[in-house]
Motif scaffolding. Structure first.
Motif, PDB file in Angstrom:
ATOM      1  N   ALA A  77       0.922  -1.193   0.045  1.00 39.63           N
ATOM      2  CA  ALA A  77      -0.044  -0.089  -0.040  1.00 39.63           C
ATOM      3  C   ALA A  77       0.960   1.225  -0.046  1.00 39.63           C
ATOM      4  O   ALA A  77       0.708   2.241  -0.829  1.00 39.63           O
ATOM      5  CB  ALA A  77      -0.955   0.163   1.077  1.00 39.63           C
ATOM      6  N   PHE A  78       1.857   1.339   1.071  1.00 39.09           N
ATOM      7  CA  PHE A  78       2.603   2.483   1.038  1.00 39.09           C
ATOM      8  C   PHE A  78       3.708   2.671  -0.165  1.00 39.09           C
ATOM      9  O   PHE A  78       4.097   3.717  -0.636  1.00 39.09           O
ATOM     10  CB  PHE A  78       3.334   2.543   2.519  1.00 39.09           C
ATOM     11  CG  PHE A  78       2.507   2.722   3.505  1.00 39.09           C
ATOM     12  CD1 PHE A  78       2.001   4.000   3.560  1.00 39.09           C
ATOM     13  CD2 PHE A  78       1.729   1.916   4.293  1.00 39.09           C
ATOM     14  CE1 PHE A  78       1.156   4.257   4.691  1.00 39.09           C
ATOM     15  CE2 PHE A  78       1.109   2.104   5.185  1.00 39.09           C
ATOM     16  CZ  PHE A  78       0.587   3.426   5.545  1.00 39.09           C
ATOM     17  N   ASN A  89     -11.071   9.989  -1.342  1.00 41.31           N
ATOM     18  CA  ASN A  89     -10.034   8.862  -0.782  1.00 41.31           C
ATOM     19  C   ASN A  89     -10.510   8.309   0.656  1.00 41.31           C
ATOM     20  O   ASN A  89      -9.842   7.463   1.174  1.00 41.31           O
ATOM     21  CB  ASN A  89      -8.759   9.721  -0.308  1.00 41.31           C
ATOM     22  CG  ASN A  89      -8.166  10.402  -1.171  1.00 41.31           C
ATOM     23  OD1 ASN A  89      -8.246  11.563  -1.567  1.00 41.31           O
ATOM     24  ND2 ASN A  89      -7.347   9.787  -1.904  1.00 41.31           N
ATOM     25  N   ILE A  90     -11.967   8.528   0.869  1.00 40.40           N
ATOM     26  CA  ILE A  90     -12.328   8.056   2.276  1.00 40.40           C
ATOM     27  C   ILE A  90     -13.646   7.211   1.886  1.00 40.40           C
ATOM     28  O   ILE A  90     -14.659   7.826   1.147  1.00 40.40           O
ATOM     29  CB  ILE A  90     -12.847   9.183   3.169  1.00 40.40           C
ATOM     30  CG1 ILE A  90     -11.658  10.024   3.663  1.00 40.40           C
ATOM     31  CG2 ILE A  90     -13.490   8.714   4.619  1.00 40.40           C
ATOM     32  CD1 ILE A  90     -11.738  11.036   4.383  1.00 40.40           C
ATOM     33  N   SER A  91     -13.787   6.164   2.460  1.00 43.93           N
ATOM     34  CA  SER A  91     -14.934   5.112   1.978  1.00 43.93           C
ATOM     35  C   SER A  91     -15.424   4.423   3.327  1.00 43.93           C
ATOM     36  O   SER A  91     -14.382   4.495   4.534  1.00 43.93           O
ATOM     37  CB  SER A  91     -14.766   4.209   1.171  1.00 43.93           C
ATOM     38  OG  SER A  91     -13.861   3.340   1.450  1.00 43.93           O
ATOM     39  N   TYR A 130      -9.016   4.567   4.291  1.00 43.61           N
ATOM     40  CA  TYR A 130      -8.446   5.551   3.551  1.00 43.61           C
ATOM     41  C   TYR A 130      -7.813   4.758   2.425  1.00 43.61           C
ATOM     42  O   TYR A 130      -6.703   4.227   2.693  1.00 43.61           O
ATOM     43  CB  TYR A 130      -7.235   6.358   4.470  1.00 43.61           C
ATOM     44  CG  TYR A 130      -6.666   7.360   3.903  1.00 43.61           C
ATOM     45  CD1 TYR A 130      -7.532   8.744   3.668  1.00 43.61           C
ATOM     46  CD2 TYR A 130      -5.531   7.414   3.165  1.00 43.61           C
ATOM     47  CE1 TYR A 130      -7.013   9.987   3.038  1.00 43.61           C
ATOM     48  CE2 TYR A 130      -4.898   8.492   2.795  1.00 43.61           C
ATOM     49  CZ  TYR A 130      -5.668   9.705   2.329  1.00 43.61           C
ATOM     50  OH  TYR A 130      -5.010  10.834   2.045  1.00 43.61           O
ATOM     51  N   HIS A 131      -7.822   5.343   1.088  1.00 45.28           N
ATOM     52  CA  HIS A 131      -7.179   4.971   0.041  1.00 45.28           C
ATOM     53  C   HIS A 131      -6.320   5.853  -0.662  1.00 45.28           C
ATOM     54  O   HIS A 131      -6.360   6.983  -0.670  1.00 45.28           O
ATOM     55  CB  HIS A 131      -8.334   4.876  -0.908  1.00 45.28           C
ATOM     56  CG  HIS A 131      -9.652   4.008  -0.911  1.00 45.28           C
ATOM     57  ND1 HIS A 131      -9.614   2.677  -1.184  1.00 45.28           N
ATOM     58  CD2 HIS A 131     -10.612   4.213   0.031  1.00 45.28           C
ATOM     59  CE1 HIS A 131     -10.643   2.006  -0.679  1.00 45.28           C
ATOM     60  NE2 HIS A 131     -11.196   3.164  -0.063  1.00 45.28           N
ATOM     61  N   LEU A 132      -5.181   5.287  -1.075  1.00 50.77           N
ATOM     62  CA  LEU A 132      -4.084   5.862  -1.716  1.00 50.77           C
ATOM     63  C   LEU A 132      -4.009   5.492  -2.903  1.00 50.77           C
ATOM     64  O   LEU A 132      -4.584   4.514  -3.651  1.00 50.77           O
ATOM     65  CB  LEU A 132      -2.676   5.496  -0.891  1.00 50.77           C
ATOM     66  CG  LEU A 132      -2.785   5.882   0.594  1.00 50.77           C
ATOM     67  CD1 LEU A 132      -1.759   4.881   1.266  1.00 50.77           C
ATOM     68  CD2 LEU A 132      -2.642   7.105   1.012  1.00 50.77           C
ATOM     69  N   TYR A 157      -5.090   0.323   0.659  1.00 52.42           N
ATOM     70  CA  TYR A 157      -5.559   1.098   1.502  1.00 52.42           C
ATOM     71  C   TYR A 157      -5.581   0.633   3.078  1.00 52.42           C
ATOM     72  O   TYR A 157      -4.840  -0.550   3.076  1.00 52.42           O
ATOM     73  CB  TYR A 157      -7.393   0.887   1.271  1.00 52.42           C
ATOM     74  CG  TYR A 157      -7.806  -0.343   1.126  1.00 52.42           C
ATOM     75  CD1 TYR A 157      -7.986  -1.030   2.437  1.00 52.42           C
ATOM     76  CD2 TYR A 157      -8.063  -0.892  -0.050  1.00 52.42           C
ATOM     77  CE1 TYR A 157      -8.465  -2.447   2.210  1.00 52.42           C
ATOM     78  CE2 TYR A 157      -8.193  -2.426  -0.197  1.00 52.42           C
ATOM     79  CZ  TYR A 157      -8.446  -3.289   0.914  1.00 52.42           C
ATOM     80  OH  TYR A 157      -8.901  -4.301   0.986  1.00 52.42           O
ATOM     81  N   VAL A 158      -5.865   1.477   3.964  1.00 51.53           N
ATOM     82  CA  VAL A 158      -5.980   0.888   5.168  1.00 51.53           C
ATOM     83  C   VAL A 158      -7.199   1.306   5.949  1.00 51.53           C
ATOM     84  O   VAL A 158      -7.763   2.314   5.473  1.00 51.53           O
ATOM     85  CB  VAL A 158      -4.987   1.707   5.947  1.00 51.53           C
ATOM     86  CG1 VAL A 158      -3.259   0.921   5.482  1.00 51.53           C
ATOM     87  CG2 VAL A 158      -4.657   3.003   6.095  1.00 51.53           C
TER      88      VAL A 158
END
Length: 232
Positions: free
Chosen positions: A14-15, A84-86, A126-128, A137-138
């Protein structure tokens, strides 16, 4: 160790993807539906003995337990509040049993049988990553384990004289990391890892309704999923 490596690998991916691309995601109002194959890998050990007429005896014997793994289909539904937020919820029913692992005289004995759980879970994610690209995401959120069926096992009948067993519905916490990989504009491949922190109480009763034993169990399952999703 393998479970920890799975979650670590998902977080690293993810990162790494986030560093390679600018942050962007679906528009607000986007819905994703995923169909997943899921491994549910619980712990199940006794965290504490809470009470009952046999509490002192069982504690002195050093009784310990474990829960079995299960593999189930899962449906996840996700709604995007912003790019970015779900928020995501899942739907599944998973079945397990709890066996004694110690002492040697009880090892392998089935204490609670045919446990069916609905793990009602909501995670804020939170999506990247760039729109249309890899979506790491995390997430984290509350869970409520609803035990819709549980039966006393043969091991509890022979060792405790129990005729009934019951597990309490329990609130807990879920942590999440994963990655979505687009296959087409609308379809995606999803890899997801969750770690739940849940400690339900189990109660064992005799034929008169007397509580023989109450134990708290560190259920704390790893939930590892892979599958496909549809975005609309």
């Amino acid at each position: 160790m393998k479970k920890t490596a799975y979650l670590g690998a998902a977080a690293i991916a993810a990162f790494a993807a986030a560093l390679a691309t600018p942050a962007a995601a679906q528009d607000a109002g986007t819905i994703e539906v995923k169909v997943l194959g899921t491994a549910v890998l619980p712990n199940g050990e006794i965290d504490s003995i809470e009470g009952g007429t046999l509490a002192t005896t069982v504690d002195g014997l050093g009784v310990q337990t474990e829960a079995n793994d299960n593999f189930v289909p899962t449906v996840a539904v996700e709604y995007f509040f912003s790019p970015n937020i779900s928020v995501e919820t899942i739907c599944c029913v998973t079945a397990h049993h709890v066996d004694a692992t110690a002492p040697a005289a009880l090892a392998g004995g089935n204490l609670v049988d045919k446990i069916h759980i609905i793990p009602a879970t909501f995670t804020l994610k939170y999506h990247l990553g760039a729109a249309g690209g890899i979506r790491p995401y995390v997430g984290a959120g509350p869970t409520y384990f609803l035990f819709i069926k549980d039966e006393v096992g043969a091991g509890a009948i022979s060792a405790l004289g129990a005729t009934d067993a019951n597990l309490d519905d329990t609130f807990g916490l879920a942590l999440q990391a994963g990655i979505d990989v687009p296959l087409t504009e609308s379809f995606l491949l999803s890899l997801d890892a969750k770690r739940y922190f849940v400690k339900p109480n189990a109660h064992f009763y005799d034929a008169s309704g007397t509580e023989l034993l109450q134990t708290q169990h560190k259920l704390d399952p790893w939930v590892l999923s892979a599958g496909v999703g549809f975005r609309f």
